[in-house]
Design a protein around this motif. Sequence first.
Motif, short mmCIF file in Angstrom:
data_model
loop_
_atom_site.label_atom_id
_atom_site.label_comp_id
_atom_site.label_asym_id
_atom_site.label_seq_id
_atom_site.Cartn_x
_atom_site.Cartn_y
_atom_site.Cartn_z
N LEU A 117 0.82 -1.20 0.00
CA LEU A 117 0.00 0.00 0.00
C LEU A 117 0.86 1.26 0.00
O LEU A 117 0.48 2.28 -0.59
CB LEU A 117 -0.94 -0.01 1.20
CG LEU A 117 -1.92 -1.18 1.27
CD1 LEU A 117 -2.81 -1.08 2.50
CD2 LEU A 117 -2.79 -1.23 0.00
N LEU A 118 2.02 1.21 0.66
CA LEU A 118 2.94 2.35 0.61
C LEU A 118 3.61 2.45 -0.75
O LEU A 118 3.79 3.56 -1.27
CB LEU A 118 4.00 2.21 1.70
CG LEU A 118 3.56 2.52 3.13
CD1 LEU A 118 4.71 2.25 4.10
CD2 LEU A 118 3.09 3.96 3.25
N LEU A 119 3.97 1.31 -1.33
CA LEU A 119 4.61 1.33 -2.65
C LEU A 119 3.71 1.97 -3.70
O LEU A 119 4.18 2.66 -4.62
CB LEU A 119 4.98 -0.08 -3.09
CG LEU A 119 6.04 -0.81 -2.25
CD1 LEU A 119 6.26 -2.21 -2.79
CD2 LEU A 119 7.35 -0.04 -2.23
N ARG A 120 2.43 1.79 -3.56
CA ARG A 120 1.49 2.36 -4.52
C ARG A 120 1.49 3.88 -4.47
O ARG A 120 1.00 4.53 -5.37
CB ARG A 120 0.08 1.81 -4.27
CG ARG A 120 -0.07 0.32 -4.51
CD ARG A 120 -1.44 -0.20 -4.11
NE ARG A 120 -2.47 0.27 -5.01
CZ ARG A 120 -2.87 -0.37 -6.11
NH1 ARG A 120 -2.30 -1.51 -6.44
NH2 ARG A 120 -3.82 0.11 -6.87
N ARG A 121 2.04 4.43 -3.38
CA ARG A 121 2.10 5.89 -3.24
C ARG A 121 3.53 6.44 -3.37
O ARG A 121 3.76 7.63 -3.16
CB ARG A 121 1.50 6.31 -1.91
CG ARG A 121 0.01 6.06 -1.80
CD ARG A 121 -0.54 6.68 -0.55
NE ARG A 121 -0.49 5.81 0.60
CZ ARG A 121 -0.20 6.19 1.83
NH1 ARG A 121 0.11 7.44 2.08
NH2 ARG A 121 -0.21 5.34 2.83
N ALA A 122 4.49 5.58 -3.68
CA ALA A 122 5.88 6.02 -3.80
C ALA A 122 6.06 6.92 -5.02
O ALA A 122 5.49 6.65 -6.08
CB ALA A 122 6.80 4.81 -3.90
N VAL A 123 6.86 7.96 -4.86
CA VAL A 123 7.03 8.93 -5.95
C VAL A 123 7.98 8.42 -7.03
O VAL A 123 8.03 8.99 -8.13
CB VAL A 123 7.53 10.29 -5.44
CG1 VAL A 123 6.52 10.91 -4.49
CG2 VAL A 123 8.90 10.17 -4.77
N SER A 124 8.75 7.38 -6.73
CA SER A 124 9.71 6.88 -7.73
C SER A 124 10.07 5.44 -7.43
O SER A 124 9.83 4.92 -6.33
CB SER A 124 11.00 7.73 -7.69
OG SER A 124 11.70 7.53 -6.47
#
Length: 527
Positions: A335-342
């Motif tokens: 779920l955090l990876l889906r919001r990572a900027v890069s």
Amino acid sequence: MATVSPTPTPACTDDASAPADLADVAVVLAPEDDVAVATRDLAGGTVLRSGGATLTVRTTVARGHKLAIRALEAGAPVRKYGQVIGRATADIAAGSHVHAHNLGMDDGARDLQVGVDRRDTVPAPERLTFQGYRRSDGSWGTRNYIGIVTSVNCSASTARMIADQFRGPVLDAYPHVDGVVALTHDTGCGLVPTSEGAQITLRTLRGYATHPNMAGLLVLGLGCEMLPAQGLLDGTGVREDVPVRTLIIQENGGIRATVRAGVAAIEEMLPEVDALRRQEAPASALVLGLNCGGSDGYSGITANPALGFASDLLVAQGGTSILAETPEVYGAEHLLLRRAVSQDVADRLMDRLRWWERYAEAGGGTLDNNPSPGNKAGGLTTILEKSLGAIAKSGSSELVAVHEYAEKVTEKGLTFMDTPGYDPVSVTGIVAGGATVVVFTTGRGSVLGCKPSPSIKVATNTPMYERMSEDMDLNAGRIVDGTATVEQVGEEILAQILAVASGEATVSEELDLGTDEFVPWQLGAVT
């Protein structure tokens, strides 16, 4: 992640002729969920209405614990928050208590997509402010402390003796000095100076020495340690407005002489530190630490999502939030990876998670050894369930950076720091990274301070808040009680952050907590 605002809970009846609605006594967080979270103790035999049918509670289900709302076969995935929290280890009948006796870990692969849920942060239309201390490097402090930074455990007792001379009414003459804090620890020698453990200790001490809430420094060493006091602050960029003195016990004539010299050094600093005054500062200058401890079945429903909403509001102001506790992200990292900027940010997060898998295995355990006994008593079963609730503290902002333990956080927006889940160690890293205010959510009732930064305690449930009201700053249990929404409590948390940043004391500060909770992470061999 779904959140809800239930209606007030009426008295439940066990009379099958007049069953209560499931929604009145439990929360279903997503349509695809297999379990509901009880909002009150449910007795075995209680009949509930659910979707036009009835559901009979088979055994007692305590508040905060999970109730199966449909039958599940052994091996089937079990969902909460719309996510898999484990697999059934036995057949589970509808109406059963779902916990460690019939729910186990799910080691299946997650869908690790990067950046697909990113959303641009919309700047807030109203620019908020607080009253802070402007520092010479452009940062803003929320407190005005003099710190005693110890290079080695051998100087710890001496540091505490010096700090103890400035407790109580002795500082009444200096109303703009928040205190003298001795930062003592259990290491500093017996380490290979270039080792990971030594570098973490050094980074932590330097992070505190350069913290915006520090206005004066006494560096204290023994004289023969591997991390010598004389070079402790080299290259750290200690602000030019910070008075600094260094004392070496072996060179200064021993403990008694060093205590006398240390007291005199701090007495010289006090007028200079006390002369500083608060000024209006933009909320964008705040660095917010996000942490939870003593979590329960309500953490991911009330306090954590409310804090996540507050974090999003601060990010919209241009501020910074630091999420941490890597073992309590495990299983929810997708779920955090889906919001990572890069991809680089995503890779850094995954690198830390893989490190933790190896670290846990080397210690003879797995990351699912967490949750703690207290977490389980509060209704949490697997690390997947705990992590899904824990990352709710991060809100919905995009993830802009991942940092090592105690690294200085310089980015604006939501960031992540690699720390253990153990509260004092985790918060120590966050503060070393620059957090000027910490919000700490708790379901069981953790009582943590973190000088030199204030710690705001948010209770996840009303019974605990009422039982420990002298240790809690805010009650998010009202969300599940039906008297407030996640958004309303989130706005209250942000207002509390601004008030505390402006000088309002938290309950942990009233109790003078936060010195013993300075606990740098210790890694590596001690020789």
